[in-house]
Design an enzyme around this catalytic site. Structure first.
Site, PDB file in Angstrom:
ATOM      1  N   PHE A   1       0.804  -1.229   0.000  1.00 31.07           N
ATOM      2  CA  PHE A   1       0.000   0.000   0.000  1.00 31.07           C
ATOM      3  C   PHE A   1       0.836   1.277   0.000  1.00 31.07           C
ATOM      4  CE2 PHE A   1       0.893  -0.008   4.553  1.00 31.07           C
ATOM      5  CZ  PHE A   1       1.030   1.354   4.813  1.00 31.07           C
TER       6      PHE A   1
ATOM      7  N   LYS B   1      -0.962  -7.302  -9.329  1.00 28.76           N
ATOM      8  CA  LYS B   1      -1.919  -7.487  -8.232  1.00 28.76           C
ATOM      9  C   LYS B   1      -1.537  -6.470  -7.165  1.00 28.76           C
ATOM     10  CE  LYS B   1      -2.728  -8.816  -4.597  1.00 28.76           C
ATOM     11  NZ  LYS B   1      -3.121  -7.871  -3.518  1.00 28.76           N
TER      12      LYS B   1
ATOM     13  N   GLU C   1      -4.951  -4.302  -2.148  1.00 22.05           N
ATOM     14  CA  GLU C   1      -6.393  -4.052  -2.234  1.00 22.05           C
ATOM     15  C   GLU C   1      -6.792  -2.813  -1.429  1.00 22.05           C
ATOM     16  OE1 GLU C   1      -4.788  -6.338  -0.706  1.00 22.05           O
ATOM     17  OE2 GLU C   1      -5.830  -7.209   1.016  1.00 22.05           O
ATOM     18  N   ARG C   2      -5.801  -2.219  -0.695  1.00 19.82           N
ATOM     19  CA  ARG C   2      -6.101  -0.976   0.042  1.00 19.82           C
ATOM     20  C   ARG C   2      -5.900   0.258  -0.845  1.00 19.82           C
ATOM     21  NH1 ARG C   2      -2.965  -1.891   5.642  1.00 19.82           N
ATOM     22  NH2 ARG C   2      -1.706  -3.318   4.405  1.00 19.82           N
TER      23      ARG C   2
ATOM     24  N   SER D   1       5.197  -6.954   3.643  1.00 20.48           N
ATOM     25  CA  SER D   1       5.727  -7.262   4.969  1.00 20.48           C
ATOM     26  C   SER D   1       6.501  -8.587   4.940  1.00 20.48           C
ATOM     27  CB  SER D   1       4.570  -7.346   5.971  1.00 20.48           C
ATOM     28  OG  SER D   1       3.662  -8.333   5.528  1.00 20.48           O
TER      29      SER D   1
ATOM     30  N   CYS E   1       9.631   1.919   3.555  1.00 23.15           N
ATOM     31  CA  CYS E   1      10.455   0.779   3.995  1.00 23.15           C
ATOM     32  C   CYS E   1      11.881   1.226   4.261  1.00 23.15           C
ATOM     33  CB  CYS E   1      10.410  -0.335   2.980  1.00 23.15           C
ATOM     34  SG  CYS E   1      11.222   0.125   1.462  1.00 23.15           S
TER      35      CYS E   1
ATOM     36  N   GLU F   1       9.183  -3.771  13.163  1.00 20.76           N
ATOM     37  CA  GLU F   1       8.853  -2.652  12.273  1.00 20.76           C
ATOM     38  C   GLU F   1       7.617  -1.940  12.818  1.00 20.76           C
ATOM     39  OE1 GLU F   1       7.568  -3.722   8.247  1.00 20.76           O
ATOM     40  OE2 GLU F   1       8.747  -2.024   7.529  1.00 20.76           O
TER      41      GLU F   1
HETATM   42  P1  NAD Z   1       1.405  -6.596   3.183  1.00 24.23           P
HETATM   43  O1  NAD Z   1       2.420  -7.666   3.323  1.00 24.23           O
HETATM   44  O2  NAD Z   1       0.265  -6.569   4.117  1.00 24.23           O
HETATM   45  O3  NAD Z   1       0.750  -6.659   1.714  1.00 24.23           O
HETATM   46  C1  NAD Z   1       1.536  -6.670   0.544  1.00 24.23           C
HETATM   47  C2  NAD Z   1       0.786  -7.434  -0.547  1.00 24.23           C
HETATM   48  O4  NAD Z   1       0.598  -8.788  -0.135  1.00 24.23           O
HETATM   49  C3  NAD Z   1      -0.587  -6.876  -0.859  1.00 24.23           C
HETATM   50  O5  NAD Z   1      -0.787  -6.908  -2.257  1.00 24.23           O
HETATM   51  C4  NAD Z   1      -1.543  -7.827  -0.136  1.00 24.23           C
HETATM   52  O6  NAD Z   1      -2.770  -7.985  -0.807  1.00 24.23           O
HETATM   53  C5  NAD Z   1      -0.782  -9.136  -0.150  1.00 24.23           C
HETATM   54  N1  NAD Z   1      -1.039  -9.947   1.057  1.00 24.23           N
HETATM   55  C6  NAD Z   1      -1.288  -9.499   2.319  1.00 24.23           C
HETATM   56  N2  NAD Z   1      -1.435 -10.527   3.163  1.00 24.23           N
HETATM   57  C7  NAD Z   1      -1.275 -11.658   2.435  1.00 24.23           C
HETATM   58  C8  NAD Z   1      -1.315 -13.045   2.756  1.00 24.23           C
HETATM   59  N3  NAD Z   1      -1.548 -13.472   3.991  1.00 24.23           N
HETATM   60  N4  NAD Z   1      -1.115 -13.930   1.757  1.00 24.23           N
HETATM   61  C9  NAD Z   1      -0.876 -13.517   0.500  1.00 24.23           C
HETATM   62  N5  NAD Z   1      -0.827 -12.213   0.139  1.00 24.23           N
HETATM   63  C10 NAD Z   1      -1.028 -11.289   1.088  1.00 24.23           C
HETATM   64  O7  NAD Z   1       2.200  -5.210   3.182  1.00 24.23           O
HETATM   65  P2  NAD Z   1       1.613  -3.733   3.240  1.00 24.23           P
HETATM   66  O8  NAD Z   1       1.052  -3.480   4.606  1.00 24.23           O
HETATM   67  O9  NAD Z   1       0.745  -3.475   2.064  1.00 24.23           O
HETATM   68  O10 NAD Z   1       2.940  -2.873   3.048  1.00 24.23           O
HETATM   69  C11 NAD Z   1       3.798  -2.501   4.093  1.00 24.23           C
HETATM   70  C12 NAD Z   1       4.976  -3.442   4.196  1.00 24.23           C
HETATM   71  O11 NAD Z   1       5.694  -3.457   2.974  1.00 24.23           O
HETATM   72  C13 NAD Z   1       5.995  -2.997   5.247  1.00 24.23           C
HETATM   73  O12 NAD Z   1       6.428  -4.123   5.956  1.00 24.23           O
HETATM   74  C14 NAD Z   1       7.124  -2.402   4.424  1.00 24.23           C
HETATM   75  O13 NAD Z   1       8.395  -2.423   5.034  1.00 24.23           O
HETATM   76  C15 NAD Z   1       7.087  -3.288   3.240  1.00 24.23           C
HETATM   77  N6  NAD Z   1       7.758  -2.659   2.114  1.00 24.23           N
HETATM   78  C16 NAD Z   1       8.990  -3.105   1.772  1.00 24.23           C
HETATM   79  C17 NAD Z   1       9.672  -2.512   0.727  1.00 24.23           C
HETATM   80  C18 NAD Z   1      11.031  -2.987   0.350  1.00 24.23           C
HETATM   81  O14 NAD Z   1      11.534  -2.528  -0.658  1.00 24.23           O
HETATM   82  N7  NAD Z   1      11.652  -3.880   1.103  1.00 24.23           N
HETATM   83  C19 NAD Z   1       9.083  -1.450   0.026  1.00 24.23           C
HETATM   84  C20 NAD Z   1       7.811  -1.018   0.412  1.00 24.23           C
HETATM   85  C21 NAD Z   1       7.148  -1.636   1.462  1.00 24.23           C
END
Ligand code: NAD
Length: 493
Positions: free
Chosen positions: A153, A177, A180-181, A230, A285, A386
């Protein structure tokens, strides 16, 4: 109350589909709590059709000369620049960050489109004549087929563009994909690709939650998956995708430390660290979330950063004067506040208290103003997990070695930074820290599009990173050909 209309969010084989979904996601403006859209969530059958459309488009797209493929990206770039204000507004509405931050992330995304326009050069292989007498060897890079990216997101326009331009420029077809937020930005990006005339099926969009991700992970025709999000989800996607025979790259969560040396310019350091910790409401991140001062500068640095951070204007990112927006959801806000409470209960002290948000001015927004804590014990989760919000912890150590030891214990390895005027300290830091991105007098060490985004440890799973040359390697397979053309086998000329 008026019902928010459903937005078309599924783009498959060049067609925007009307929803027949059984599940929907409400998109909420984090600054106001208003529902701004209602999005159908893709299930396994929708994802299956997207993969089918991408597989169908692949043979012709792969045969399209690279020089012709990039013409679509040049047009896409022009459209992104023309519509950058609309894209930024959409990012702000669904994510909450300020318009300036939204525009800056879009600009960083466009830089990836620009790099991918160099594919006719970047994708070239190499060769050597006469590896044995009369025998030549050549290495050719070929696309993989259907590829997909699953994005988070926090950067709705930039992160899809870390992958999409490279995937399609190298001749793959692609499924996005998005989170969804924040799907509205992804919808806009897809509309611009459609306007650029990209052939049907080369880019497909599905919006969904876990079921849509699982469908991508398990589909036999998906060759490669890029993920950003994450760490627990990154680990799941890496293992599940690999087990199903896919090439996978997963960028995970982070806990980023900055070391402030006694010889640093403290005012400048406080300004830069404050921008890093509180920019995008700490939801980057690469955001610094723990500052470790070395020697006797803790109080001076704390005073300087408190002064700086307390002047940050928090509010609705659409307002011109606002410098920091809300966090993404009410749940995020309460999780962040609980972490702060726990830190304080266990002996921490508040140097700047932003827990009241913006003092009731926006009761439905997820606001936390910049918050700075000190004296947080190293065993407290505030220094190891985090937080992903506008909270900075300031700790101190006696030596640079101690500071490096503290940050090396982190399970994450996304980024770290040092502020110093000593070349020797900077070199030692750069040499020893176990993080993949390092800042020297830089607060957000975000690699440019032509360098890899190089997380380590629990911040990255895989071998090839996003962006730059790694992206070309990720989206292609190498084919090595060894050729012999004996004179005596050829027609005489
Ligand atoms: P998230 O892990 O909740 O979601 C990321 C994606 O995974 C979304 O598209 C979501 O629909 C999907 N998803 C969520 N739960 C899932 C599950 N149980 N099974 C399969 N797919 C699932 O992350 P977020 O809250 O959208 O984003 C924030 C996180 O992203 C933070 O931890 C941040 O550090 C990380 N991030 C990392 C980088 C990097 O370059 N390392 C860059 C940006 C964000």
């Amino acid at each position: 109350m008026t019902q928010t209309a459903t937005t078309e969010a599924t783009y498959i084989g060049g067609v925007w589909e009307e929803s027949k979904a059984s599940a929907y996601s409400e998109i909420v403006n984090p600054a106001t709590g208003e529902v701004i859209a209602r999005i159908p969530l893709a299930d396994e059958s929708v994802v299956g059709r997207a993969v089918e459309a991408a597989a169908k488009a692949y043979p012709a797209w792969r045969r399209t000369p690279p020089q012709d493929r990039i013409q679509y990206l040049f047009r896409f770039r022009e459209l992104l620049l023309k519509r950058i204000d609309d894209i930024a507004r959409t990012v702000t509405l669904e994510n909450g960050k300020t318009l300036a931050e939204a525009k800056a992330e879009t600009q960083r995304g466009i830089e990836n489109v620009e790099v991918a326009c160099g594919i006719p050069t970047l994708m070239q292989g190499y060769n050597l004549e006469d590896i044995a007498s009369g025998i030549d060897e050549i290495m050719i890079r070929q696309p993989l087929g259907v590829t997909a990216a699953i994005t988070p997101f926090n950067f709705p326009s930039m992160i899809p563009l870390w992958f999409l331009p490279y995937a399609i420029a190298t001749g793959n077809t692609f499924i996005l994909k998005p989170s969804e937020r924040v799907p509205l930005t992804a919808i806009l990006l897809t509309q611009l690709l459609e306007e650029a005339g990209l052939p049907a099926g080369v880019m497909n969009l599905v919006v969904g939650a876990k079921p849509s991700v699982d469908a991508l992970l398990h589909h036999p025709d998906v060759r490669a998956i890029s993920f950003v999000g994450s760490t627990p989800v990154a680990k799941y996607i890496y293992s599940e995708g690999s087990a199903h025979g896919k090439r996978v790259q997963c960028q995970g969560g982070a806990k980023n430390y900055v070391v402030v040396m006694p010889d640093a310019d403290l005012d400048m350091t406080a300004k830069i660290v404050s921008d890093s910790a509180f920019g995008c409401a700490g939801q980057r991140c690469l955001a610094v979330s723990v500052a470790v001062t070395v020697g006797d500068v803790k109080q001076k640095f704390t005073d300087a950063i408190v002064e700086r951070a307390s002047s940050i204007r928090t509010g609705n990112g659409l307002d011109k004067d606002v410098q920091m927006g809300p966090v993404i959801t009410a749940q995020s806000k309460s999780r962040i506040l609980q972490s702060v409470e726990k830190g304080l209960k266990e002996g921490g002290r508040v140097a700047l208290d932003g827990r009241a948000g913006i003092n009731g001015n926006a009761p439905h927004g997820n606001f936390i103003a910049p918050t700075i804590l000190t004296d947080i014990d190293a065993s407290n989760p505030l220094t190891s997990t985090e937080i992903f919000g506008p909270v900075l912890t300031v700790n101190s150590t006696n030596t640079l070695d101690d500071a490096i030891e503290v940050l090396s214990k982190s399970a994450f390895g996304n980024s770290s930074a040092i502020f110093t005027s000593s070349g020797a300290a900077a070199r030692k830091f750069r040499y020893e820290v176990p993080t993949g991105n390092v800042g020297v007098n830089i607060g957000v060490a975000a690699p440019m599009a032509y360098f890899p985004f190089s997380g380590w440890k629990d911040s990255f799973m895989g071998v090839l990173h996003g962006q730059g040359k790694d992206a070309i390697e990720f989206y292609t397979d190498k084919k090595v050909v060894i050729e012999r053309w004996p004179k005596e086998w050829s027609r005489k000329f």
